[in-house]
Design an enzyme around this catalytic site. Structure first.
Site, PDB file in Angstrom:
ATOM      1  N   SER A   1       0.858  -1.195   0.000  1.00  0.00           N
ATOM      2  CA  SER A   1       0.000   0.000   0.000  1.00  0.00           C
ATOM      3  C   SER A   1       0.892   1.243   0.000  1.00  0.00           C
ATOM      4  CB  SER A   1      -0.860  -0.017   1.274  1.00  0.00           C
ATOM      5  OG  SER A   1      -1.478   1.222   1.507  1.00  0.00           O
TER       6      SER A   1
ATOM      7  N   TYR B   1      -3.688  -0.649   9.979  1.00  0.00           N
ATOM      8  CA  TYR B   1      -3.497  -0.865   8.532  1.00  0.00           C
ATOM      9  C   TYR B   1      -2.082  -0.481   8.120  1.00  0.00           C
ATOM     10  CZ  TYR B   1      -4.577  -0.717   3.520  1.00  0.00           C
ATOM     11  OH  TYR B   1      -4.583  -0.941   2.161  1.00  0.00           O
TER      12      TYR B   1
HETATM   13  P1  NAP Z   1     -12.025  -4.831  -1.312  1.00  0.00           P
HETATM   14  O1  NAP Z   1     -12.822  -4.701  -2.565  1.00  0.00           O
HETATM   15  O2  NAP Z   1     -12.698  -4.524  -0.013  1.00  0.00           O
HETATM   16  O3  NAP Z   1     -11.435  -6.306  -1.297  1.00  0.00           O
HETATM   17  C1  NAP Z   1     -10.967  -6.934  -0.151  1.00  0.00           C
HETATM   18  C2  NAP Z   1     -11.069  -8.433  -0.353  1.00  0.00           C
HETATM   19  O4  NAP Z   1     -10.532  -9.084   0.803  1.00  0.00           O
HETATM   20  C3  NAP Z   1     -12.491  -8.882  -0.545  1.00  0.00           C
HETATM   21  O5  NAP Z   1     -12.603  -9.616  -1.743  1.00  0.00           O
HETATM   22  C4  NAP Z   1     -12.757  -9.743   0.658  1.00  0.00           C
HETATM   23  O6  NAP Z   1     -13.480 -10.897   0.282  1.00  0.00           O
HETATM   24  C5  NAP Z   1     -11.391 -10.131   1.173  1.00  0.00           C
HETATM   25  N1  NAP Z   1     -11.440 -10.277   2.613  1.00  0.00           N
HETATM   26  C6  NAP Z   1     -11.702  -9.313   3.517  1.00  0.00           C
HETATM   27  N2  NAP Z   1     -11.753  -9.839   4.748  1.00  0.00           N
HETATM   28  C7  NAP Z   1     -11.507 -11.169   4.624  1.00  0.00           C
HETATM   29  C8  NAP Z   1     -11.445 -12.240   5.533  1.00  0.00           C
HETATM   30  N3  NAP Z   1     -11.642 -12.060   6.838  1.00  0.00           N
HETATM   31  N4  NAP Z   1     -11.189 -13.467   5.058  1.00  0.00           N
HETATM   32  C9  NAP Z   1     -11.011 -13.671   3.739  1.00  0.00           C
HETATM   33  N5  NAP Z   1     -11.052 -12.688   2.822  1.00  0.00           N
HETATM   34  C10 NAP Z   1     -11.316 -11.455   3.267  1.00  0.00           C
HETATM   35  O7  NAP Z   1     -10.767  -3.892  -1.343  1.00  0.00           O
HETATM   36  P2  NAP Z   1      -9.497  -3.775  -2.322  1.00  0.00           P
HETATM   37  O8  NAP Z   1      -9.208  -2.351  -2.441  1.00  0.00           O
HETATM   38  O9  NAP Z   1      -9.713  -4.577  -3.552  1.00  0.00           O
HETATM   39  O10 NAP Z   1      -8.367  -4.420  -1.411  1.00  0.00           O
HETATM   40  C11 NAP Z   1      -7.540  -5.484  -1.839  1.00  0.00           C
HETATM   41  C12 NAP Z   1      -6.162  -5.316  -1.248  1.00  0.00           C
HETATM   42  O11 NAP Z   1      -5.566  -4.146  -1.783  1.00  0.00           O
HETATM   43  C13 NAP Z   1      -6.133  -5.155   0.271  1.00  0.00           C
HETATM   44  O12 NAP Z   1      -5.012  -5.823   0.811  1.00  0.00           O
HETATM   45  C14 NAP Z   1      -5.952  -3.659   0.434  1.00  0.00           C
HETATM   46  O13 NAP Z   1      -5.368  -3.327   1.655  1.00  0.00           O
HETATM   47  C15 NAP Z   1      -5.042  -3.369  -0.730  1.00  0.00           C
HETATM   48  N6  NAP Z   1      -4.972  -1.981  -1.152  1.00  0.00           N
HETATM   49  C16 NAP Z   1      -6.066  -1.319  -1.615  1.00  0.00           C
HETATM   50  C17 NAP Z   1      -5.915   0.005  -2.028  1.00  0.00           C
HETATM   51  C18 NAP Z   1      -7.082   0.805  -2.559  1.00  0.00           C
HETATM   52  O14 NAP Z   1      -6.909   1.995  -2.776  1.00  0.00           O
HETATM   53  N7  NAP Z   1      -8.234   0.215  -2.800  1.00  0.00           N
HETATM   54  C19 NAP Z   1      -4.699   0.621  -1.962  1.00  0.00           C
HETATM   55  C20 NAP Z   1      -3.607  -0.073  -1.481  1.00  0.00           C
HETATM   56  C21 NAP Z   1      -3.755  -1.384  -1.085  1.00  0.00           C
HETATM   57  P3  NAP Z   1     -14.782 -11.371   1.107  1.00  0.00           P
HETATM   58  O15 NAP Z   1     -15.698 -10.201   1.144  1.00  0.00           O
HETATM   59  O16 NAP Z   1     -15.296 -12.531   0.366  1.00  0.00           O
HETATM   60  O17 NAP Z   1     -14.276 -11.741   2.457  1.00  0.00           O
END
Ligand code: NAP
Length: 250
Positions: free
Chosen positions: A142, A155
């Site tokens: 991130s 986080y």
């Molecule tokens: P997101 O749409 O909320 O996706 C998060 C995913 O993680 C969901 O598919 C969810 O699946 C899974 N998840 C959450 N809790 C879980 C649990 N307890 N057990 C198993 N799976 C779980 O958000 P995203 O932005 O795509 O995030 C994906 C990654 O990118 C994360 O590591 C986040 O920190 C990172 N990231 C995001 C950004 C951004 O700007 N969006 C920036 C930097 C890094 P379920 O709902 O099926 O559990």
């Protein structure tokens, strides 16, 4: 051909939505069969991977609770054979003022974002070593791998930890031909950032600082994940690659 993943099996965590879904689709389009892990079923991802012609298998596991990483690896192996590529993408964010931040939120965020990535990587790496695979592990970091952020101490700690874990694993797995790298996405339009994007002030502050002038999308990670997953990238390990529209250099 450098980025052809035909015959490979990729395990992607958090593939129901957002960046994980985008990376699962990118890997499938490059030829990999997909094992997707999440805490709930993911019919949309199943359908979209199916449209690429690749196979799809879902494993429902809640990574915020104690889980058996070896059982995940065994289920993936039973479905499609051993895992060639692991993408540790599942992640959550909990926002609260530092002085009010709860132990429960701290534990949940560290468990899903960092501890689960370690346990899954360890179990998958054992199988990669046993089966002599030149495996690929890709962690999702991130901007808060480099910066502290506001109201997100767990986080930020978890994503700094992901960088350390990436480097530690890279050192120990290099002799086995396994690479470990991380992608550090910038500000991407997914559920994770819904609260930021719906706050007009924060949305404006963030957008104004992104040199590319827009929030990223799940498709923006496709090239990065294919680069790290590809057999051709065998001399690249231990790196953290920002994919951030220029955010960090502003
Ligand atoms: P997101 O749409 O909320 O996706 C998060 C995913 O993680 C969901 O598919 C969810 O699946 C899974 N998840 C959450 N809790 C879980 C649990 N307890 N057990 C198993 N799976 C779980 O958000 P995203 O932005 O795509 O995030 C994906 C990654 O990118 C994360 O590591 C986040 O920190 C990172 N990231 C995001 C950004 C951004 O700007 N969006 C920036 C930097 C890094 P379920 O709902 O099926 O559990």
């Amino acid at each position: 051909m450098l980025f052809d993943l035909s015959g490979k099996v990729a395990l992607v965590t958090g593939a129901r939505t957002g960046l994980g879904q985008g990376m699962a689709l990118a890997l499938a389009r490059a030829g990999a069969d997909i094992v997707a892990l999440g805490s709930s079923p993911m019919p949309d991802t199943a359908e979209r991977v199916g449209q690429t012609g690749r196979r799809f298998h879902a494993i429902v596991v809640d990574l915020s609770k104690a889980f058996d990483a070896n059982a995940v690896v065994a289920e993936a192996a039973a479905a499609f054979g051993g895992i060639d590529i692991l993408v540790n993408n599942a992640g959550i964010i909990r926002r609260a003022d530092l002085l009010e931040y709860s132990e429960n939120d701290w534990d949940d965020v560290i468990d899903v974002n960092l501890k689960a990535a370690f346990l899954l990587s360890q179990a998958v790496a054992r199988q990669m070593v046993e089966t002599k695979r030149a495996g690929r592990i890709v962690n999702i970091a991130s901007m808060l791998t480099f910066q502290g952020g506001i109201r997100v101490p767990a986080y930020s700690a978890s994503k700094h930890g992901i960088a350390g874990l990436t480097k530690a694993m890279a050192n120990e797995l290099a002799p086995h031909g396994i690479t470990v790298n991380a992608i550090a996405p910038g500000y991407m339009a997914t559920d994770n950032t819904e609260a930021l994007r719906s706050d007009p002030d924060r949305n404006q502050q963030i957008s104004a600082r992104i040199p590319m002038g827009r929030w990223g999308t799940p498709d923006d990670l496709a090239t990065a994940v294919l680069f790290f997953a590809a057999p051709a990238s065998s001399y690249v390990t231990g790196t953290v690659l920002p994919v951030d529209g220029g955010w960090l250099v502003r």
